[in-house]
Design a protein around this motif. Structure first.
Motif, short mmCIF file in Angstrom:
data_model
loop_
_atom_site.label_atom_id
_atom_site.label_comp_id
_atom_site.label_asym_id
_atom_site.label_seq_id
_atom_site.Cartn_x
_atom_site.Cartn_y
_atom_site.Cartn_z
N SER A 64 0.70 -0.77 -0.19
CA SER A 64 -0.47 0.09 0.06
C SER A 64 0.82 1.09 0.12
O SER A 64 0.31 1.99 -0.51
N PHE A 65 1.76 1.85 0.95
CA PHE A 65 2.94 2.35 0.52
C PHE A 65 3.32 2.87 -0.50
O PHE A 65 3.24 3.43 -1.12
N TYR A 66 3.52 1.77 -1.49
CA TYR A 66 4.52 1.70 -2.57
C TYR A 66 3.87 2.46 -3.10
O TYR A 66 4.00 2.88 -4.25
N MET A 67 2.23 2.35 -3.36
CA MET A 67 1.38 2.44 -4.17
C MET A 67 1.18 4.40 -4.61
O MET A 67 1.09 4.52 -5.79
N GLY A 68 1.73 4.84 -2.99
CA GLY A 68 2.05 6.36 -3.03
C GLY A 68 0.86 7.31 -2.85
O GLY A 68 1.40 8.75 -2.62
N SER A 69 -0.66 6.61 -3.45
CA SER A 69 -1.23 7.94 -3.76
C SER A 69 -1.54 7.94 -1.79
O SER A 69 -1.65 7.28 -1.22
N TYR A 70 -2.53 8.83 -1.53
CA TYR A 70 -3.02 9.07 -0.40
C TYR A 70 -3.76 8.43 0.94
O TYR A 70 -3.24 8.23 1.12
N LEU A 73 -1.92 5.39 0.89
CA LEU A 73 -0.98 6.00 2.40
C LEU A 73 -1.77 5.20 3.52
O LEU A 73 -1.29 4.93 4.86
N VAL A 74 -3.17 5.62 3.38
CA VAL A 74 -4.05 5.75 5.14
C VAL A 74 -4.20 4.42 4.95
O VAL A 74 -3.49 3.23 6.48
N LEU A 75 -4.06 3.67 4.40
CA LEU A 75 -4.30 2.61 3.89
C LEU A 75 -3.57 1.56 4.40
O LEU A 75 -3.76 0.23 5.37
N GLY A 76 -1.83 1.83 3.95
CA GLY A 76 -0.37 1.06 4.65
C GLY A 76 -0.69 1.37 5.83
O GLY A 76 -0.44 0.48 7.16
N ALA A 77 -1.26 3.13 6.39
CA ALA A 77 -0.69 3.10 7.80
C ALA A 77 -2.12 2.14 8.58
O ALA A 77 -1.32 1.66 9.92
N LEU A 78 -2.90 1.68 8.53
CA LEU A 78 -3.80 0.73 9.44
C LEU A 78 -3.24 -0.20 9.18
O LEU A 78 -3.43 -0.91 10.20
N ALA A 122 9.72 0.72 0.29
CA ALA A 122 8.47 0.79 0.09
C ALA A 122 7.96 1.72 0.42
O ALA A 122 7.50 2.62 -1.13
N LEU A 123 7.49 2.51 1.00
CA LEU A 123 6.37 3.90 1.48
C LEU A 123 8.14 4.89 0.70
O LEU A 123 7.33 5.89 -0.39
N LEU A 124 9.33 4.80 1.06
CA LEU A 124 9.83 6.27 0.51
C LEU A 124 10.09 5.80 -0.56
O LEU A 124 10.63 6.76 -1.68
N TYR A 125 10.42 4.78 -0.97
CA TYR A 125 11.09 4.69 -3.17
C TYR A 125 9.52 4.98 -3.84
O TYR A 125 8.83 5.42 -5.10
N GLY A 126 8.68 4.78 -3.64
CA GLY A 126 6.81 4.49 -3.78
C GLY A 126 6.59 6.05 -3.71
O GLY A 126 6.65 7.02 -5.09
N GLN A 127 7.51 6.87 -2.79
CA GLN A 127 7.11 8.34 -2.80
C GLN A 127 8.50 8.97 -3.58
O GLN A 127 7.97 9.85 -4.33
N PHE A 128 9.54 8.57 -3.98
CA PHE A 128 10.09 9.10 -5.26
C PHE A 128 9.59 8.81 -6.65
O PHE A 128 10.44 9.63 -7.46
#
Length: 307
Positions: A64-70, A73-78, A122-128
């Motif tokens: 979910s983090f890698y997908m990158g959309s808000y 991102l919320v789904l990944g956090a949950l 995943a989180l930060l490469y997705g944002q990159f």
């Protein structure tokens, strides 16, 4: 237990740690404890199986983090938070049922570290990928480095404290033996520290810290009464801010930078506290060694006079 079933009170008394991170106490335990009761009573899930489920959820969080959309991102956090809840459940069930193993501890530790690394990448490469900003890749390295350093450092600090106490215990045992040998007709006192305070008194390797920061103990007592450890920004809070607060607020870069600074400051405070403990250790050992030499010298004189 009532009627052979685990209750919520059993979980709180046996499963809870005496001290824990404030994030766990307030945001995990109230949920985890209520999940544990049916899991412990009506399933055969082992702590290791729960650890694996927690890791799988962590992988879902990373995707979910890698997908990158808000929304992702919320789904990944949950998903990350629920993964952490399961990660806490495995240890609580192990303590509740007495089924913990050395392998289980290793597995839990390794999966935790892998989850953090995978989610950070995943989180930060997705944002990159979405922004093209190299800063996100550097931040991924920073998060992984600080997380790994923290847990390696914690292990070595634990070994160091244990070694200091082991050496003091060994010296005090030697002193007790010398004193007993000096007066073999005497029975061991019921409270040894009344007769032999130096040889038997409780080890306190925080005297230097307490003398410098007397206010700390008052605050510490308040937190401990609420099961909260004084390390207020530990590896747990660091993870939660990066993988939950950052994605939900949309302030990923700002959260990582601020959290890293606070995290390092707390780690430095721990190192300072341990350094003061080593000073107390050196003083304690010097006193014990001097007393041992004194008793040995006195016994040597007595033997010479007897001859």
């Amino acid at each position: 237990m009532s009627a052979g079933k685990f209750t919520l009170e059993d979980v709180r008394e046996v499963g809870y740690k005496k001290k824990d991170a404030w994030w766990t106490v307030f945001l995990v335990d109230p949920i985890a404890s209520r999940m544990i009761v049916p899991i412990a009573n009506y399933t055969n899930l082992t702590p290791n199986q729960i650890s694996l489920f927690a890791f799988i959820l962590g992988i879902g969080s990373a995707v979910s983090f890698y997908m990158g959309s808000y929304e992702f991102l919320v789904l990944g956090a949950l998903l990350y938070h629920f993964s952490f809840i399961l990660d806490c459940i495995d240890g609580k069930i192990a303590r509740l049922k007495g089924t913990g193993t050395i392998f289980g501890m290793w597995l839990d530790y390794m999966l935790d570290r892998a989850r953090v690394a995978i989610c950070a990448i995943a989180l930060l490469y997705g944002q990159f990928v979405r922004s093209g900003e190299l800063l996100y890749l550097y931040l991924a390295l920073l998060v992984i480095f600080l997380d790994m350093t923290r847990y390696m450092n914690a292990l070595h600090l634990y070994k160091m404290r244990r070694e200091m106490r082991k050496k003091i215990k060994k010296s005090r045992k030697k002193l007790r033996n010398l004193l007993h040998q000096d007066h073999p007709e005497e029975e061991e006192p019921e409270h040894e520290d009344e007769e032999q305070p130096l040889a038997s008194k409780k080890v306190d390797l925080q005297q230097g810290f307490k003398s410098r920061f007397s206010w700390y103990m008052r605050i510490r007592d308040f937190f401990i009464n609420n099961r909260i450890r004084m390390h207020l920004f530990s590896g747990i809070e660091y993870q939660m801010f990066i993988f939950i607060i950052g994605p939900i607020t949309g302030l990923i870069v700002e959260t990582i930078i601020l959290s890293s600074i606070v995290f390092v400051l707390f780690e430095l405070a721990i190192l300072y506290k341990v350094w003061l403990s080593t000073e107390d250790f050196n003083k304690e050992m010097a006193i014990l060694e001097a007393e041992i030499e004194k008793v040995e010298a006195e016994q040597g004189v007595e033997v010479a006079e007897a001859r």
